[in-house]
Design a protein around this motif. Structure first.
Motif, PDB file in Angstrom:
ATOM      1  N   ASP A 144       0.816  -1.212   0.006  1.00  0.00           N
ATOM      2  CA  ASP A 144      -0.145  -0.195   0.021  1.00  0.00           C
ATOM      3  C   ASP A 144       0.824   1.253  -0.007  1.00  0.00           C
ATOM      4  O   ASP A 144       2.166   1.111  -0.335  1.00  0.00           O
ATOM      5  CB  ASP A 144      -1.077   0.047   1.107  1.00  0.00           C
ATOM      6  CG  ASP A 144      -0.471  -0.018   2.648  1.00  0.00           C
ATOM      7  OD1 ASP A 144       0.885   0.476   2.653  1.00  0.00           O
ATOM      8  OD2 ASP A 144      -0.974  -0.421   3.577  1.00  0.00           O
ATOM      9  N   GLY A 145       0.518   2.261   0.208  1.00  0.00           N
ATOM     10  CA  GLY A 145       0.852   3.637   0.174  1.00  0.00           C
ATOM     11  C   GLY A 145       2.055   3.859   1.012  1.00  0.00           C
ATOM     12  O   GLY A 145       3.047   4.766   0.880  1.00  0.00           O
ATOM     13  N   ASP A 146       2.203   2.925   2.179  1.00  0.00           N
ATOM     14  CA  ASP A 146       3.177   2.942   3.280  1.00  0.00           C
ATOM     15  C   ASP A 146       4.281   1.953   3.049  1.00  0.00           C
ATOM     16  O   ASP A 146       5.416   1.911   3.684  1.00  0.00           O
ATOM     17  CB  ASP A 146       2.688   2.503   4.737  1.00  0.00           C
ATOM     18  CG  ASP A 146       1.474   3.609   5.010  1.00  0.00           C
ATOM     19  OD1 ASP A 146       1.717   4.601   4.691  1.00  0.00           O
ATOM     20  OD2 ASP A 146       0.865   3.279   5.823  1.00  0.00           O
ATOM     21  N   THR A 147       4.374   1.240   1.719  1.00  0.00           N
ATOM     22  CA  THR A 147       5.318   0.100   1.511  1.00  0.00           C
ATOM     23  C   THR A 147       6.603   0.935   0.907  1.00  0.00           C
ATOM     24  O   THR A 147       6.207   1.572  -0.200  1.00  0.00           O
ATOM     25  CB  THR A 147       4.713  -0.920   0.580  1.00  0.00           C
ATOM     26  OG1 THR A 147       3.599  -1.279   1.075  1.00  0.00           O
ATOM     27  CG2 THR A 147       5.576  -2.140   0.184  1.00  0.00           C
ATOM     28  N   SER A 148       7.536   0.653   1.190  1.00  0.00           N
ATOM     29  CA  SER A 148       8.726   1.281   0.577  1.00  0.00           C
ATOM     30  C   SER A 148       8.973   0.659  -0.951  1.00  0.00           C
ATOM     31  O   SER A 148       8.435  -0.332  -1.217  1.00  0.00           O
ATOM     32  CB  SER A 148       9.901   1.189   1.531  1.00  0.00           C
ATOM     33  OG  SER A 148      10.433  -0.371   1.380  1.00  0.00           O
ATOM     34  N   ARG A 149       9.941   1.373  -1.438  1.00  0.00           N
ATOM     35  CA  ARG A 149      10.224   1.279  -2.763  1.00  0.00           C
ATOM     36  C   ARG A 149      10.809  -0.452  -2.769  1.00  0.00           C
ATOM     37  O   ARG A 149      10.382  -1.232  -3.810  1.00  0.00           O
ATOM     38  CB  ARG A 149      11.363   2.010  -3.243  1.00  0.00           C
ATOM     39  CG  ARG A 149      10.956   2.505  -4.606  1.00  0.00           C
ATOM     40  CD  ARG A 149      11.977   3.406  -5.122  1.00  0.00           C
ATOM     41  NE  ARG A 149      12.742   3.238  -6.489  1.00  0.00           N
ATOM     42  CZ  ARG A 149      11.804   3.519  -7.574  1.00  0.00           C
ATOM     43  NH1 ARG A 149      10.911   4.527  -7.350  1.00  0.00           N
ATOM     44  NH2 ARG A 149      12.151   3.314  -8.780  1.00  0.00           N
ATOM     45  N   GLU A 150      11.706  -0.561  -2.051  1.00  0.00           N
ATOM     46  CA  GLU A 150      12.413  -1.858  -2.069  1.00  0.00           C
ATOM     47  C   GLU A 150      11.421  -3.124  -1.834  1.00  0.00           C
ATOM     48  O   GLU A 150      11.239  -4.232  -2.350  1.00  0.00           O
ATOM     49  CB  GLU A 150      13.604  -2.149  -1.018  1.00  0.00           C
ATOM     50  CG  GLU A 150      14.599  -0.926  -1.320  1.00  0.00           C
ATOM     51  CD  GLU A 150      13.986   0.531  -0.557  1.00  0.00           C
ATOM     52  OE1 GLU A 150      13.919   0.436   0.726  1.00  0.00           O
ATOM     53  OE2 GLU A 150      14.175   1.419  -1.292  1.00  0.00           O
ATOM     54  N   GLU A 151      10.572  -2.708  -0.690  1.00  0.00           N
ATOM     55  CA  GLU A 151       9.430  -3.800  -0.192  1.00  0.00           C
ATOM     56  C   GLU A 151       8.839  -4.038  -1.383  1.00  0.00           C
ATOM     57  O   GLU A 151       8.214  -5.137  -1.637  1.00  0.00           O
ATOM     58  CB  GLU A 151       8.668  -3.280   0.881  1.00  0.00           C
ATOM     59  CG  GLU A 151       9.326  -3.129   2.250  1.00  0.00           C
ATOM     60  CD  GLU A 151       8.534  -2.819   3.291  1.00  0.00           C
ATOM     61  OE1 GLU A 151       7.968  -3.395   4.202  1.00  0.00           O
ATOM     62  OE2 GLU A 151       8.678  -1.404   3.003  1.00  0.00           O
ATOM     63  N   ARG A 152       8.268  -2.965  -2.160  1.00  0.00           N
ATOM     64  CA  ARG A 152       7.463  -3.187  -3.329  1.00  0.00           C
ATOM     65  C   ARG A 152       7.727  -4.193  -4.143  1.00  0.00           C
ATOM     66  O   ARG A 152       7.140  -4.921  -4.723  1.00  0.00           O
ATOM     67  CB  ARG A 152       6.997  -1.994  -3.791  1.00  0.00           C
ATOM     68  CG  ARG A 152       6.087  -0.848  -3.166  1.00  0.00           C
ATOM     69  CD  ARG A 152       5.791   0.341  -3.853  1.00  0.00           C
ATOM     70  NE  ARG A 152       5.055   0.965  -2.860  1.00  0.00           N
ATOM     71  CZ  ARG A 152       4.575   2.093  -3.228  1.00  0.00           C
ATOM     72  NH1 ARG A 152       4.356   2.671  -4.655  1.00  0.00           N
ATOM     73  NH2 ARG A 152       3.592   2.758  -2.239  1.00  0.00           N
ATOM     74  N   GLU A 153       9.179  -3.878  -4.582  1.00  0.00           N
ATOM     75  CA  GLU A 153       9.716  -4.862  -5.669  1.00  0.00           C
ATOM     76  C   GLU A 153       9.812  -6.309  -5.033  1.00  0.00           C
ATOM     77  O   GLU A 153       9.477  -7.244  -5.655  1.00  0.00           O
ATOM     78  CB  GLU A 153      11.511  -4.561  -5.856  1.00  0.00           C
ATOM     79  CG  GLU A 153      11.201  -3.530  -7.079  1.00  0.00           C
ATOM     80  CD  GLU A 153      12.730  -2.775  -7.391  1.00  0.00           C
ATOM     81  OE1 GLU A 153      13.582  -3.753  -7.092  1.00  0.00           O
ATOM     82  OE2 GLU A 153      12.723  -1.614  -7.457  1.00  0.00           O
ATOM     83  N   TRP A 154      10.079  -6.343  -3.986  1.00  0.00           N
ATOM     84  CA  TRP A 154      10.052  -7.832  -3.209  1.00  0.00           C
ATOM     85  C   TRP A 154       8.607  -8.448  -3.060  1.00  0.00           C
ATOM     86  O   TRP A 154       8.349  -9.585  -3.530  1.00  0.00           O
ATOM     87  CB  TRP A 154      10.538  -7.713  -1.666  1.00  0.00           C
ATOM     88  CG  TRP A 154      10.656  -8.976  -1.126  1.00  0.00           C
ATOM     89  CD1 TRP A 154      11.669  -9.768  -0.781  1.00  0.00           C
ATOM     90  CD2 TRP A 154       9.756  -9.960  -0.494  1.00  0.00           C
ATOM     91  NE1 TRP A 154      11.557 -11.029  -0.279  1.00  0.00           N
ATOM     92  CE2 TRP A 154      10.225 -11.045   0.178  1.00  0.00           C
ATOM     93  CE3 TRP A 154       8.286  -9.315  -0.321  1.00  0.00           C
ATOM     94  CZ2 TRP A 154       9.447 -12.046   0.512  1.00  0.00           C
ATOM     95  CZ3 TRP A 154       7.779 -10.464   0.781  1.00  0.00           C
ATOM     96  CH2 TRP A 154       8.029 -11.668   1.057  1.00  0.00           C
TER      97      TRP A 154
END
Ligand SMILES: [Zn+2]
Ligand SMILES: [Zn+2]
Length: 776
Positions: A144-154
């Motif tokens: 969601d909007g609070d997920t960091s960029r690196e987390e999103r890729e993961w």
């Protein structure tokens, strides 16, 4: 099950709280007591298809067999049927989706699933539950909007069970579906939790986001099964079917047990000596907020874990503050065991408050809205509803936070000074014997459909075959309009989005992002308000409350979306004044009843917050009126309006000079009563009354949907006009006040400071109207 071990909390005796109410009821305030009997639970064996690995994990968490509704919904979904489970708060709807989803992810190590929640808080809650249950390799994760960029890729690369919200699906996932192709190709299930919250215009938006998802999935060769969970609602299959655009099978028989609830209806007493000449804002009844704060404090003294629902953010802050003050005087050591909780708090604050209530550090909470609260927050001893929450569905949902199997609980509905509330506490049949409303949404609203067709075309070119998915004929005509307007271009292979940047659509329909509330001196972010209410709530000079602390707004910067504030506790409150104009664009339907006319059509509303009053807290004395420099806001929407000839008014005994006051009073009361016939609340609608309107050439009252293109509320009012206006007339006529009060003809959102108002004449106008209108 019947006797909770002499438990941590010593009280928990709702009967004593009720006694206290009854004692105070000598003042005539307890208008009704309704006992909602306990329900016995019914479990069934695990269906064969649930793998033993999953059963063991569930058994370890104390779940040895599913409730009948969980099994019924799960088995339908497992067999590939789209299903909606619509049962009470705390009935364990999560398990109904967890079973088929986890079984499928276990059976096929490549399969994926998507979970959608209306709020980030709920998705985070669900993740906690799934972390304990999900087999290795599923890797449930929030995106969601609070997920960091690196987390999103993961998450994109590794998670097989993604938890997100419709906004993120709309803005973050669908526009970049190519980067999600692996995940979408293997998508087996889509879970739509709390689907009853997708109503009105927001519901129509989400309906199109889900159609866009289905279209993109089809492109990658998948056709996921939809599992929807809803609070108790009328006809959930129809609403769920409209939401996903597919036939959906309902499961509505609740197999979970629950304790008996004593439901008390409470009308705050009239205050003596505050009638004439007491100042324009002087309350005539004791305020519902104060009553709620007292009840909350009482309950805490008795050791009862209590949740007070309050409709406004400001109200929640006020109730928490007043309850703290009451406790500080009586049992000081309990004063800091009550807090406020509302949307707009930062995530860290919400988590901290939830944790404190779960651990028992807090005993009482004043909260704006059930939705933001964690799903685990059930089994409380008492719930206080500060005002009718607008629909029976939300009333039962909020009440459902109280009561555990084998335990008595108490729910008190405190009437606000409001026509609908006062009608309901005197007509309990309308609360306890009326079926719960159906969720209203209209995917055909062209204001909603057009932008989503643009989004869809930007995702993948639209083909004629796609139009069926988006509503058939209405989609075709909307596409034609978009082509004419240059937004879409027709090519042999379909319709293309022409611009470079992506279409910008706001699902929450508030026009622009939220406005941040920032403390000037420190730069600290205190919270947010949505753009639609910023003009009213945080205009320059407004007094704004946050966690019981008071701030004054130095400056509202609409361009940057920031309200700069400083801490200050002035002894006045602020009340914005709104100037509204309505012009008729078209008439869709009307009833010609001689001197009376009833119309449904499209109108253009122009509204502008032009100034605000400062009023002394306590006395309501007006200190001054200060101008504001805010731009007007335009709204094209659906309205219902009625006209009545000057002759008919004269024969009804309404003299010309009081016509404006009579119409204004009738308008206010009718807006207050509209939720009786439509699933809206009075803040979803607006109104205007005038003794002579240029477009109708007659004395006229308009009531309109507060959303572009309409939301179906005014339409309901038009079709149920007889019932609606009769209840309005009855509420005004039976109110004990002399010249009008907030329980009948005054409105808390009046842009004219409730002036002029003519109560007795409003009844005569409504009598004349009802006499002329044909029955039905
Ligand atoms: Zn009244
Ligand atoms: Zn008004």
């Amino acid at each position: 099950m019947t006797s909770p071990a002499a438990s941590a909390s010593r009280l928990v005796d709702p009967a004593r709280l009720l006694d206290r109410l009854t004692a105070r009821g000598a003042e005539g305030c307890l208008t009704h007591v309704q006992r909602v009997p306990a329900r016995v639970g019914r479990t069934v064996p695990w269906p064969d298809w649930v793998p033993s690995e999953l059963r063991e994990l569930l058994a370890a968490r104390g779940i040895t067999a599913p409730w009948s509704h969980q099994e019924a919904a799960a088995t339908l979904a497992h067999s590939g049927t789209h299903v909606v489970v619509s049962t009470g708060t705390g009935s364990g709807k999560s398990l109904a989706y967890q079973l088929p989803v986890l079984a499928s992810l276990l059976a096929d190590p490549r399969a994926t699933a998507l979970y959608l929640a209306p709020t980030k808080a709920l998705a985070a809650d669900q993740l906690r539950g799934l972390d304990a249950l999900a087999p290795g390799g599923v890797r449930p994760a929030v995106y969601d909007g609070d997920t960091s960029r690196e987390e999103r890729e993961w998450v994109r690369a590794h998670s097989r069970l993604v938890l997100t919200n419709p906004d993120m699906l709309h803005r973050g996932i669908l526009p970049r579906h190519d980067t999600w192709s692996g995940y979408l190709r293997r998508l087996r299930y889509v879970v739509v939790d709390e689907c009853h919250t997708y109503r009105g215009v927001f519901g129509s938006h989400v309906a199109h986001v889900l159609r866009r998802l289905r279209r993109v999935c089809a492109r990658y060769g998948s056709a996921p099964v939809f599992i929807l969970a809803s609070a108790t609602a009328g006809d959930p299959a129809t609403a769920a079917g409209r939401l996903v655009g597919l036939p959906v099978t309902p499961v509505t028989e609740d197999g979970s047990p629950r304790g008996a609830v004593t439901f008390a209806l409470w009308e705050p007493p009239l205050l003596p000596g505050l009638g004439e000449g007491a100042g324009d804002a002087a309350p005539i009844r004791r305020s519902a907020l104060r009553e709620a704060a007292d009840l909350l404090a009482d309950a805490i003294v008795h050791g009862a874990r209590t949740l007070a629902f309050v409709r406004s953010r400001r109200g929640a802050e006020v109730v928490a503050t007043m309850a703290r003050r009451v406790l500080a005087e009586s049992v000081p050591e309990l004063a800091d065991r009550v807090a406020a909780y509302r949307a707009g708090y930062l995530r860290e604050e919400r988590r901290e408050i939830e944790r404190a209530l779960l651990s028992g550090e807090l005993l009482g909470l004043a909260s704006t809205n059930a939705l933001e609260l964690g799903v685990d927050l059930v089994g409380l001893d008492a719930v206080v509803l500060t005002g009718y929450p607008g629909t029976l569905a939300s009333m039962w949902q909020q009440a459902g936070r109280a009561g555990r199997a084998g335990r008595e609980s108490l729910c008190v509905l405190v009437a606000r000074d409001d026509p609908l509330d006062s009608y309901l506490v005197h007509h309990p049949v309308a609360l306890f014997e009326r079926p719960v409303e159906a969720t209203v949404l209209d995917p055909g609203n062209p204001y909603v459909l057009g932008p989503h067709l643009c989004c869809a075309a930007a995702e993948l070119p639209l083909t004629p075959a796609d139009l069926e998915l988006f509503g058939g004929a209405v989609a075709q005509s909307t596409v034609n309009t978009l082509v004419t307007g240059g937004a879409l271009r027709r090519r042999p292979s379909g319709w293309y989005w022409t611009a470079k940047e992506r279409p910008d659509v706001d699902l929450r329909g508030t026009g622009g992002g939220p406005v941040a509330i920032v403390e000037s001196a420190t730069g600290r972010l205190l919270g947010t308000v949505d753009a639609g209410s910023a003009h009213v709530q945080v205009h320059s000079g407004a007094v704004h409350l946050h966690q019981g602390r008071s701030y004054v707004v130095d400056e509202l910067d609409l361009e940057d979306g920031v309200a700069l504030v400083h801490a200050e506790e002035p002894d006045w409150s602020t009340h914005p004044r709104d100037v509204t104009n309505v012009s008729v664009v078209s008439v869709d339907s009307y009833v010609d009843a001689g001197p009376v006319g009833l119309f449904l059509g499209t109108v253009e509303v122009t509204g502008q917050v032009v100034s605000y009053q400062r009023r002394r807290i306590g006395t309501g004395e007006i200190l001054d009126t200060r101008p504001l420099d805010l731009p007007p806001r335009q709204l094209r929407t659906t309205a219902v309006w009625w006209t009545i000839s000057p002759g008919a008014l004269a024969s009804a005994g309404v003299d010309w000079p009081v016509v404006p006051g009579a119409l204004h009073a009738a308008e206010h009361a009718s807006i207050g009563l509209l939720p009786l016939v439509a699933t809206c609340d009075r803040w979803d609608i607006g109104g205007l009354s005038t003794a002579m309107h240029p477009d109708t050439d007659a004395p006229t009252v308009f009531v309109y949907d507060g959303h572009p293109g309409g939301a179906g509320f005014a339409e309901r009012a038009y079709h149920a006009a007889g019932d609606w206006l009769r209840a309005t007339r009855e509420t005004i006529a039976s109110c004990a006040c002399e010249t009008g009060c907030p329980s009948c003809v005054q409105s808390p959102k009046c842009g004219n400071g409730n002036d002029p108002l003519a109560k007795a004449e409003a009844v005569r106008v409504l009598d004349a109207l009802l006499a002329a209108l044909p029955p039905g």
